[in-house]
Motif scaffolding. Structure first.
Motif, PDB file in Angstrom:
ATOM      1  N   PRO A  76       0.798  -1.229   0.000  1.00 28.64           N
ATOM      2  CA  PRO A  76       0.000   0.000   0.000  1.00 28.64           C
ATOM      3  C   PRO A  76       0.830   1.279   0.000  1.00 28.64           C
ATOM      4  CG  PRO A  76      -0.019  -1.035   2.164  1.00 28.64           C
ATOM      5  CD  PRO A  76       0.623  -2.015   1.235  1.00 28.64           C
ATOM      6  N   ASP A  77       2.142   1.136   0.261  1.00 27.44           N
ATOM      7  CA  ASP A  77       3.008   2.310   0.283  1.00 27.44           C
ATOM      8  C   ASP A  77       3.589   2.640  -1.087  1.00 27.44           C
ATOM      9  OD1 ASP A  77       4.406  -0.080   0.324  1.00 27.44           O
ATOM     10  OD2 ASP A  77       6.116   0.754   1.407  1.00 27.44           O
ATOM     11  N   ILE A  78       3.183   1.910  -2.123  1.00 33.44           N
ATOM     12  CA  ILE A  78       3.628   2.230  -3.479  1.00 33.44           C
ATOM     13  C   ILE A  78       2.403   2.509  -4.350  1.00 33.44           C
ATOM     14  CG2 ILE A  78       5.714   0.828  -3.252  1.00 33.44           C
ATOM     15  CD1 ILE A  78       3.132  -0.452  -5.609  1.00 33.44           C
ATOM     16  N   GLY A  79       2.645   3.140  -5.498  1.00 33.25           N
ATOM     17  CA  GLY A  79       1.616   3.259  -6.526  1.00 33.25           C
ATOM     18  C   GLY A  79       2.014   2.385  -7.694  1.00 33.25           C
ATOM     19  N   ILE A  80       1.060   1.769  -8.341  1.00 35.28           N
ATOM     20  CA  ILE A  80       1.381   0.861  -9.439  1.00 35.28           C
ATOM     21  C   ILE A  80       0.454   1.114 -10.619  1.00 35.28           C
ATOM     22  CG2 ILE A  80      -0.020  -0.972  -8.383  1.00 35.28           C
ATOM     23  CD1 ILE A  80       2.025  -2.987  -9.615  1.00 35.28           C
ATOM     24  N   ILE A  81       1.044   1.204 -11.804  1.00 31.68           N
ATOM     25  CA  ILE A  81       0.301   1.406 -13.043  1.00 31.68           C
ATOM     26  C   ILE A  81       0.333   0.119 -13.844  1.00 31.68           C
ATOM     27  CG2 ILE A  81       0.084   2.753 -15.164  1.00 31.68           C
ATOM     28  CD1 ILE A  81       1.710   4.956 -13.860  1.00 31.68           C
ATOM     29  N   GLY A  82      -0.814  -0.290 -14.341  1.00 28.50           N
ATOM     30  CA  GLY A  82      -0.890  -1.440 -15.224  1.00 28.50           C
ATOM     31  C   GLY A  82      -1.276  -1.012 -16.622  1.00 28.50           C
ATOM     32  N   SER A 106      -6.654   1.084  -3.639  1.00 25.70           N
ATOM     33  CA  SER A 106      -6.797   2.454  -4.143  1.00 25.70           C
ATOM     34  C   SER A 106      -5.471   3.033  -4.636  1.00 25.70           C
ATOM     35  CB  SER A 106      -7.359   3.359  -3.040  1.00 25.70           C
ATOM     36  OG  SER A 106      -6.504   3.358  -1.909  1.00 25.70           O
ATOM     37  N   ASN A 107      -4.416   2.224  -4.662  1.00 26.90           N
ATOM     38  CA  ASN A 107      -3.094   2.710  -5.077  1.00 26.90           C
ATOM     39  C   ASN A 107      -2.718   2.182  -6.460  1.00 26.90           C
ATOM     40  OD1 ASN A 107      -3.004   0.107  -3.908  1.00 26.90           O
ATOM     41  ND2 ASN A 107      -0.817   0.255  -3.496  1.00 26.90           N
ATOM     42  N   LEU A 108      -3.693   2.112  -7.350  1.00 29.97           N
ATOM     43  CA  LEU A 108      -3.512   1.477  -8.637  1.00 29.97           C
ATOM     44  C   LEU A 108      -4.124   2.347  -9.730  1.00 29.97           C
ATOM     45  CD1 LEU A 108      -4.144  -2.316  -9.119  1.00 29.97           C
ATOM     46  CD2 LEU A 108      -4.754  -0.699 -10.880  1.00 29.97           C
ATOM     47  N   ALA A 109      -3.425   2.446 -10.850  1.00 30.09           N
ATOM     48  CA  ALA A 109      -3.936   3.163 -12.022  1.00 30.09           C
ATOM     49  C   ALA A 109      -3.873   2.240 -13.229  1.00 30.09           C
ATOM     50  CB  ALA A 109      -3.130   4.431 -12.290  1.00 30.09           C
TER      51      ALA A 109
END
Length: 233
Positions: A82-88, A109-112
């Protein structure tokens, strides 16, 4: 001065498969816009203004998964970190719809999501922002004349090297021996160092690995997965 136009790129994979379920259509209609980072597409961003990832992810480190398939690994990583953001990035709309359903159920909620070609996404990523990247069971393009379509070619690896931070880690998983060969030839040439020191380093899954449906199919059919780890020089 003329406005830049979207570069012409051939795309060879599938964009859509069988008809979407009603719930999947709802996910696309209701959830996709809010989860897509602003100005990813060339139509919305003709001048290629870099994405503001600090605003998107509140200054968290950013990871990237290229071709997330059904999204199970992407959601697993988002929930576990949860401490990172990740893009797929995934152009196959059926896979995008599957991912959106998993996001709802997991409540992450940390996903784009970039529902398109990863090359278009990398066009608008700033230099050196990706701390970790995943290329998991990419399309093997088994015929020799199609090997240039694979992701592990200079056309893709050059932009990936640019957007990754020095020291960032690239993970590649595949069950295709010739894809392993091409990966070990091309990825180091693009500025990455293979980190394996012994056979177990490419035969054993990563500690935080979640086996995907593509891997399960490979195992059922008797193919052997390889887990290749590189560091961006």
């Amino acid at each position: 001065m003329s406005t830049p136009t979207r570069p012409h790129r051939n795309f060879y994979g599938r964009l859509k498969g069988k008809s979407l379920k009603r719930s999947q259509k709802e996910y696309l209609d209701q959830d996709l816009a809010a989860l897509s980072p602003g100005a990813v597409g060339w139509d919305e961003n003709p001048q290629r203004v870099p994405l503001d990832l600090a605003a998107l992810f509140d200054d968290r480190p950013v990871w990237l998964e290229i071709g997330f398939g059904g999204g199970e690994h992407l959601v697993h990583q988002a929930a576990s970190n949860p401490d990172i953001g990740i893009i797929g990035a995934e152009p196959y709309i059926n896979g995008v719809a599957m991912l959106l359903g998993k996001i709802r159920r997991a409540g992450v909620s940390n996903l784009a999501v970039h529902p398109g070609d990863a090359r278009d996404l990398m066009d608008v990523l700033p230099d050196g922002v990706i701390q970790r990247a995943f290329l998991l069971y990419p399309d093997p393009w088994p015929k020799k004349r199609h090997h240039r379509r694979r992701f592990v070619t200079p056309e893709h690896l050059g932009p990936l090297h640019r957007v990754m931070a020095p020291g960032a880690v690239l993970r590649v998983a595949t069950d295709i021996p010739d894809y392993v060969r091409q990966t070990l030839e091309q990825v180091p040439r693009a500025g990455f160092r293979w980190l394996a020191e012994r056979p177990a380093d490419w035969r054993t899954p990563w500690d935080d690995w979640l086996s995907t449906r593509y891997e399960q199919k490979a195992l059922r059919e008797g193919r052997v997965p390889h887990y290749l780890t590189f560091r961006r020089r």
